[in-house]
Design a protein around this motif. Sequence first.
Motif, PDB file in Angstrom:
ATOM      1  N   MET A   1      47.053  36.463  44.177  1.00 14.90           N
ATOM      2  CA  MET A   1      46.207  37.532  44.905  1.00 14.90           C
ATOM      3  C   MET A   1      44.767  37.689  44.454  1.00 14.90           C
ATOM      4  N   ALA A   2      43.729  37.665  45.349  1.00 12.83           N
ATOM      5  CA  ALA A   2      42.440  37.666  44.749  1.00 12.83           C
ATOM      6  C   ALA A   2      42.251  39.195  43.916  1.00 12.83           C
ATOM      7  N   ASP A   3      41.460  39.337  42.939  1.00  7.45           N
ATOM      8  CA  ASP A   3      41.181  40.681  42.376  1.00  7.45           C
ATOM      9  C   ASP A   3      40.001  41.244  43.304  1.00  7.45           C
ATOM     10  N   ARG A   4      40.381  42.555  43.697  1.00  8.89           N
ATOM     11  CA  ARG A   4      39.500  42.942  44.646  1.00  8.89           C
ATOM     12  C   ARG A   4      38.608  43.979  44.028  1.00  8.89           C
ATOM     13  N   GLN A   5      38.496  44.146  42.511  1.00  6.94           N
ATOM     14  CA  GLN A   5      37.643  44.852  41.609  1.00  6.94           C
ATOM     15  C   GLN A   5      36.686  43.991  41.177  1.00  6.94           C
ATOM     16  N   ARG A   6      37.177  42.922  40.564  1.00  2.77           N
ATOM     17  CA  ARG A   6      36.186  41.959  39.897  1.00  2.77           C
ATOM     18  C   ARG A   6      35.036  41.332  40.623  1.00  2.77           C
ATOM     19  N   PRO A   7      33.756  41.474  40.357  1.00  2.00           N
ATOM     20  CA  PRO A   7      32.693  40.850  41.163  1.00  2.00           C
ATOM     21  C   PRO A   7      32.903  39.352  41.445  1.00  2.00           C
ATOM     22  N   LEU A  13      34.312  30.942  42.823  1.00  2.00           N
ATOM     23  CA  LEU A  13      34.764  30.137  43.934  1.00  2.00           C
ATOM     24  C   LEU A  13      34.994  28.814  43.699  1.00  2.00           C
ATOM     25  N   GLN A  14      34.436  28.249  42.609  1.00  2.00           N
ATOM     26  CA  GLN A  14      34.830  26.912  42.080  1.00  2.00           C
ATOM     27  C   GLN A  14      36.145  26.781  41.548  1.00  2.00           C
ATOM     28  N   GLN A  15      36.568  27.869  40.800  1.00  2.00           N
ATOM     29  CA  GLN A  15      37.863  28.021  40.419  1.00  2.00           C
ATOM     30  C   GLN A  15      38.648  28.264  41.296  1.00  2.00           C
ATOM     31  N   SER A  19      42.843  26.492  42.004  1.00  2.00           N
ATOM     32  CA  SER A  19      43.959  27.302  41.973  1.00  2.00           C
ATOM     33  C   SER A  19      44.050  28.248  42.976  1.00  2.00           C
ATOM     34  N   GLY A  20      43.318  28.354  43.881  1.00  2.00           N
ATOM     35  CA  GLY A  20      43.416  29.282  45.182  1.00  2.00           C
ATOM     36  C   GLY A  20      43.186  30.705  44.623  1.00  2.00           C
ATOM     37  N   PRO A  21      43.664  31.577  45.556  1.00  2.00           N
ATOM     38  CA  PRO A  21      43.676  31.685  47.010  1.00  2.00           C
ATOM     39  C   PRO A  21      42.477  31.222  47.632  1.00  2.00           C
ATOM     40  N   LYS A  22      42.621  30.720  48.959  1.00  2.00           N
ATOM     41  CA  LYS A  22      41.381  30.508  49.844  1.00  2.00           C
ATOM     42  C   LYS A  22      40.268  31.256  49.838  1.00  2.00           C
TER      43      LYS A  22
END
Length: 265
Positions: A1-7, A13-15, A19-22
Motif C-alpha cells: 500500500m502506498a505511503d500516504r505521509q511521505r511526499p 513513480l519510477q520505482q 514494484s507497484g502499486p499503480k
Amino acid sequence: MADRQRPVRTTTLQQRKQSGPKITVLTAYDATMARILDTAGIDVLLVGDSLGTVIMGESSTIPVTMDIMLHHTRAVVRGTQRALVVADLPFLSAQISPEEAIRNAGRLLQEGGAAAVKLEGGREPRTIEAIVRAGIPVMGHLGLIPQYVHQLGGYGTQGRTDADAARLIEEAVAVAEAGAFAVVLESIPAALADEITKRVPIPTIGIGAGPLCDGQVLVSYDAFGLYTGSFVPPFAKVYARLGETMADAAREFIEEVRAGSFPAK
C-alpha cells in the motif's frame, strides 16, 4: 500500500513501475480541490491545460496561456502537502524553440511552485532533453494530444493503423531516452498501450488507454460528475454525481431564502 505521509517524488513513480502499486493521477485547478484530493492520498495532481474547457468554458485547450497556467499552478501548490504537482506547458510555450521551452518550464517551477512539467508530443525529443538538462523533470504526453487537435482532425482514438502504432512506439522510446520520468498515453488501443508500457523503462499513465498502463489519470470534473448535462468521455468513469448534488443544494438555498426560513432568527 502506498505511503500516504511521505511526499511523492518523480523517483517514487519510477520505482512504482517496478514494484507497484499503480500510480494515481487526477487534475486539480484550485487550492480547495487540491487539498481534498491530496488528503485522499492521490499520487499526482496534474494542473492540466484542460482548465481551458472545464474552468474557462473554452472549446479547446489552445486559448490557455502561461499566465493562466501560473495562476492555477500556484493555487494548487498552496493546497498540496504530499502529492507531486505537475503543470502542463500550454500551447506554444514549448514549440517555438528549446530555449523558450526551458524558460517557460522554469517559470512553472520557479513562479508556480510545480515539481515537474508535462509536455505534449514526441516528435521533438530534443526539447524534452533540453528541459531535463536544465534540471526540470518532464512528463511526456502521446496519443491524443489536445493541443494538436486541429492537426489531428478531432478527438478520436490514435494509433489504430499499423503505421500510426509504430510511430507512437517510436515516439515513446524517444521520449524516454530524452529523459522524461513518465509518459501519459491518451486515447490509444489497450494493446498498443500495453506494448509501449513493456517497451519503455519509464511509467506510463493511461487515459482512455486500457488497464495495462503503470497508472491512470482522469480529469477530476469528469470523475466527480461536475459536468452536469455536458459531454463526458466514454473512458471516464463517473465516481460521484457532485454536479447534481450541488444543484439540489442550490435549489434548497433558493427556496429557503425566498420562503424566509434562511437565515433563522
